[in-house]
Design an enzyme around this catalytic site. Structure first.
Site, PDB file in Angstrom:
ATOM      1  CE  LYS A 266      -4.356  -1.772   1.614  1.00 30.22           C
ATOM      2  NZ  LYS A 266      -5.283  -1.980   2.721  1.00 30.22           N
TER       3      LYS A 266
ATOM      4  NE  ARG B 143      -7.685  -8.247   1.555  1.00 29.36           N
ATOM      5  CZ  ARG B 143      -7.314  -7.554   0.480  1.00 29.36           C
ATOM      6  NH1 ARG B 143      -6.280  -6.745   0.534  1.00 29.36           N
ATOM      7  NH2 ARG B 143      -7.993  -7.671  -0.650  1.00 29.36           N
TER       8      ARG B 143
END
Ligand code: HH2
Length: 275
Positions: A222, A256
């Site tokens: 991210k 995740r």
């Protein structure tokens, strides 16, 4: 006794950190858009993640990257339905990444084990879709909605506000009769948060953990990894591993990730060193 997460057919042992492998059946996800967009490619990718040691597969059909537009439910289902039909037979816990109640119901009918909702079951009908099932539920925090969430995220106290929100959403599920053992919470890194907010949340993750529910984190590749390392999206593996381990050290139970093999190795070494 180690904590467990009740997730459909499975009682997941959270005594060691679990790895949730991401299967994006999308043309436009921020880091792997188009790589597994057709069902055959997605199923092959899912198989490699299982072989690499994924404990859970998380299948999604809509990118919710900053700026993305919502996808109609039928289009979402056309992407993920054929994939779910296959992977649900593998004996591996299957999660569906959706905020749409109809998709939740269809997926639960197929026998999936977890509903992972970036909107924390706030869409009308979402709570009812999952409450009477036995599925595990991941409630994630998001400020705003994907299309505009990164324009001006604002918090007076990000850690307290995210924690209060997750607590309230979990309470709403308890009030519907969902046992606490089915609930996990996620601070939603990158969803309506600046780099500063994301780092603040990571630094104080223990305060989210203290709410008493298993914590899932999604930091893989991210912008917070890019923002801290200066790396473009395809060069964020090392940074993603560092962030995942920092979160696990603070008490996160499920990570995740896109890069399952590397994460499994990193967690094995971290666990061995920790003793
Ligand atoms: N992040 C993304 C999607 N779903 N679910 C949870 N619980 N936590 C997260 O942090 C999370 C999530 C975004 O990542 P990705 O699926 O790789 O990207 P895209 O939305 O572009 O498909």
């Amino acid at each position: 006794m180690s904590p467990t997460w009740s997730a459909g057919r499975f009682q997941l042992d959270l005594g060691r950190p679990l790895v949730m492998g991401i299967v994006n059946v999308t043309p436009d996800s921020f880091s792997d858009g188009g790589a597994h967009a057709d069902p055959g490619a997605a199923i092959r990718h899912a198989q490699t993640l299982v072989e690499a040691g994924a404990d859970i597969l998380d299948v999604g059909g809509e990118s919710t990257r900053p700026g993305s537009l919502p996808l109609p439910q039928d289009a979402e289902w056309a992407r993920i339905g054929p994939v779910l039909q296959e992977v649900v037979r593998w004996g591996v816990p299957i999660s569906v990444d959706t905020y749409k109640p109809r998709t939740m119901r269809l997926a639960l009918d197929l026998g999936v084990d977890i509903i992972n909702d970036i909107d924390a079951l706030r869409m009308p009908g979402a709570e009812d879709a999952v409450a009477s099932s036995s599925a595990g539920i991941c409630l994630m925090h998001m400020q705003g909605e994907p299309q505009t969430m990164q324009q001006q995220p604002h918090y007076a106290d990000v850690v307290r506000e995210v924690g209060d929100f997750l607590r309230a959403r979990a309470d709403a599920m308890l009030a519907l009769g969902v046992p606490a053992s089915r609930i996990c919470i996620d601070p939603g890194f990158g969803f309506g948060k600046t780099l500063g907010h994301n780092l603040e949340l990571a630094r104080h993750l223990d305060e989210i953990v203290a709410h008493g529910y298993p914590v899932l984190v999604g930091v893989s590749r991210k912008s917070m990894i890019g923002g801290s390392s200066g790396r473009p999206v395809q060069e964020r593996l090392a940074g993603s591993l560092a962030a995942a381990l920092a979160c696990v050290a603070a008490g996160a139970r499920i990570v995740r990730v896109h890069d399952v093999a590397a994460t499994v190795d990193a967690l094995k070494v971290w666990t061995a060193v920790r003793g």
